[in-house]
Design an enzyme around this catalytic site. Structure first.
Site, PDB file in Angstrom:
ATOM      1  N   HIS A 237       0.876  -1.171   0.000  1.00 14.72           N
ATOM      2  CA  HIS A 237       0.000   0.000   0.000  1.00 14.72           C
ATOM      3  C   HIS A 237       0.916   1.225   0.000  1.00 14.72           C
ATOM      4  CE1 HIS A 237      -3.076   2.854   1.061  1.00 14.72           C
ATOM      5  NE2 HIS A 237      -3.989   1.912   1.077  1.00 14.72           N
ATOM      6  N   ARG A 259      -5.810   9.417  -1.692  1.00 14.23           N
ATOM      7  CA  ARG A 259      -5.338   9.627  -3.076  1.00 14.23           C
ATOM      8  C   ARG A 259      -6.527   9.709  -4.024  1.00 14.23           C
ATOM      9  NH1 ARG A 259      -2.767   5.415  -5.223  1.00 14.23           N
ATOM     10  NH2 ARG A 259      -3.325   4.033  -3.527  1.00 14.23           N
TER      11      ARG A 259
END
Ligand code: FAD
Length: 582
Positions: A237, A259
């Site tokens: 991640h 994001r």
């Protein structure tokens, strides 16, 4: 002395997969005796509770099962087993409705009352259902209430150490566990056993999963004779918190929605870099972003702790506070201002796409052994879309419950006699460290985590992987010679650290061998010496088995049972079948 008990269904693990299995087994037959054994507390251990971002499901107008399926297959670089992926996508619709309407989960909504679905990287549609940014707590709390109200036997803080075969070789007889509270051994005989211990790449320096996960389930599956597939596919991640070596918060994940919402990644000098690597910038898939970050870090363009920054303030600090309350609080606990400042981040090992081979109904090659959740392999291929993980554990957990209830109905009432020689050998191996000279397990763990991060991590080479395999066999020998300082078995967490390391080193070697065998780069697996993806039409997946003389790696062609590379199921896209109007 080994305590013994019997049950119809034994479930190992109490995450989303384990608890959904318990619920569905009891729904199928309320008279079943169901026992859940978990290394931690029931419903409070494992990673489903830690789910932040949410749950992928094709519900919204304009979205479709076909679109979700294509995102999963293309994101998985054509490696997923397609019937499993389809089962996931189809089952997610039913499961989310069950979570809301039967279990009482309350997810975030739009003003018109429909479920709010947010953007997650790598997806062509906003399809992630969520409860703020703490979705897993909502799911697990409601699930626990329902499971407890039906009455199941709980073996909390019981660590499963082996799946025990039947003496007559006809399948599985049960599992051997250690009651961590007093250190005693307990054999649970069962007609059906579900392995749902949740994988968990905790052998890397930076990692997100809960500390109770050590890939024990995958190690037990190997010992029981199951093959593991896609084990080189470890997902990193991009945004693990980097708050220094002295806190366990380092490595924990800051959710993908940051994001997705438009957050920026910056180098140590405050410059955005993702647009240099991919046209989607920070919204590119996890593998692409993690690799870009690793390259920036390797080039030395880092923050004070050696990572990079995430910045959200251009989206409006109040809006960030409202939308990402949990993340803002977590960062504040570590001295960072997510809403108005910058937070140091590092890629962190998050999820294992690989796992034991299983069928869409959760059966395996071993009669009486079933699989669901992150211990299983084949659903995601080379990359898991954010939001497909909790869908995977809850969808297949439910299916496993139904399949096990049917299996018990077919098997009749008798339990199989266990192989006593296997029980004794496993017990002796687990007690081995009490007889060895005490040593430095913390140092050994740090060396394991560095080795995995440096040589079996985000960027891989043949030399690095060979070095890692040698290093892992050295660590395995060293572990065997390292004993415990304390002979007390009750709550001896150093003993359990030792057992964790055994599983982590073993599965570390499986990952390294699978990565060495795959001479191309796909999704989460990137070989600097073989950077090309290769011919998608000839896609193959790795398979590892434990044989008498060691681990054997082979490769099997992917069966494109629903769609082939170059084709699409989405009307209007290149490769799609013509619609009636055309
Ligand atoms: C921080 C974080 C955030 C995430 N966010 C998302 C997200 O937003 N969306 C998404 O789709 N996915 C997300 N995931 C992934 C998702 O959490 C997992 O894919 C999924 O929950 C795994 O479910 P599971 O039931 O297989 O295992 P878990 O929920 O991890 O449960 C494993 C269980 O097995 C037990 N166990 C382990 N070893 C043993 C043993 N030897 N004996 C007995 N019991 C054992 C554990 O104690 C635990 O009870 C996230 C993961 C993490 C770590």
């Amino acid at each position: 002395m080994i305590e013994r008990s019997q049950t119809d269904v034994l479930i190992i693990g109490s995450g989303g997969a384990g608890l959904f299995a318990a619920l569905h087994a009891l729904q199928a037959n309320p008279d079943l005796e169901v026992t859940v054994a978990a290394k931690g507390l029931l419903g409070k251990s494992g990673c489903t509770r830690m789910v932040q971002g949410g749950y992928n499901v094709a519900l919204a107008e304009g979205d479709s099962l076909e679109r979700h399926f294509m995102d999963t297959i293309v994101g998985g670089k054509w490696l997923p087993r397609q019937d499993l992926a389809w089962r996931l996508i189809e089952g997610a619709v039913e499961r989310v409705q069950e979570l809301e309407n039967e279990l009482g989960c309350f997810f975030d909504r739009n003003p018109d009352g429909t479920l709010h679905q947010k953007a997650f990287a790598g997806q062509s549609f906003d399809r992630t259902v969520h409860k703020g940014d703490l979705t897993g707590i909502e799911i697990m709390n409601r699930l626990m209430e329902q499971v407890w109200s039906r009455g199941i036997a709980r073996l909390e803080e019981h660590r499963a150490i082996a799946l025990i075969p039947a003496r007559d070789g006809s399948g599985l007889a049960g599992a051997l566990t250690i009651d961590m509270r007093d250190g005693s051994f307990r054999l649970v005989q069962a007609k059906a056993v579900l392995l749902a211990a949740g994988g968990g790449p905790t052998m890397y320096r930076y990692h997100t999963p809960s500390g109770d996960k050590a890939c024990d389930g995958m190690a037990m599956a190997l010992d029981a004779g199951l093959a593991l597939r896609d084990m080189e596919m470890v997902q990193f991640h991009p945004t693990g918190l980097l708050a220094g070596d002295e806190t366990r918060m380092t490595g924990t994940v800051l959710e993908e929605g940051l994001r997705g919402a438009g957050g920026y990644l910056l180098d140590g000098a405050g410059e955005r870099f993702m647009t240099r690597y991919h046209p989607h910038g920070e919204r590119a898939t996890r593998d692409v972003v993690s690799r870009a970050m690793f390259e920036e870090m390797r080039a030395g363009r880092t923050t004070p702790h050696g990572g990079l920054y995430i910045e959200m303030k251009h989206l409006g600090p109040d809006s960030v506070r409202a939308r990402f309350k949990g993340m803002v609080t977590r960062c504040a606990d570590c001295g960072f201002d997510l809403a108005g400042g910058r937070v140091e981040v590092v890629p962190t090992a998050h999820y294992m796409m690989g796992g034991a081979i299983f069928e869409p109904d959760c059966t395996t090659e071993v009669p009486g052994l079933f699989l669901a959740g992150e211990d299983s392999g084949g659903v995601h291929g080379a990359n898991r879309l954010g939001g497909n993980g909790v869908a995977n554990s809850t969808v297949f957990g439910g299916i496993a419950g139904e399949t096990m209830a049917a299996h018990v109905a077919r098997e009749g009432r008798a339990h199989k006699d266990p192989d006593e020689a296997v029980i004794e050998a496993v017990r002796a191996a687990a007690l081995h460290p009490f007889g060895a000279k005490p040593g430095d397990l913390n140092g050994l763990r740090e060396r394991l985590q560095s080795l995995m991060w440096d040589d079996v991590g985000i960027l891989r080479t043949e030399d690095g992987l060979k070095r890692a395999i040698n290093g892992l066999s050295g660590l395995s020998r060293e572990l065997n010679e390292t004993g415990l300082p304390d002979s007390e078995r009750a709550f001896n967490m150093t003993w359990h650290d030792w057992l964790n390391l055994k599983s982590q080193i073993r599965i570390g070697e499986v990952i390294a061998r699978a990565a060495l065998a795959r001479e191309d780069s796909r999704g989460a697996h990137f070989r600097e010496d073989y950077p090309e993806t290769g011919d998608l039409d000839k896609s193959a997946y790795t398979v590892l088995r434990q044989e008498a003389d060691g681990l054997k790696v082979t490769s099997e062609p992917v069966a494109f049972t629903i769609v082939r590379p170059g084709e699409s199921l989405i009307a209007g896209e290149a490769g799609a079948p013509p619609t009636a109007a055309e």
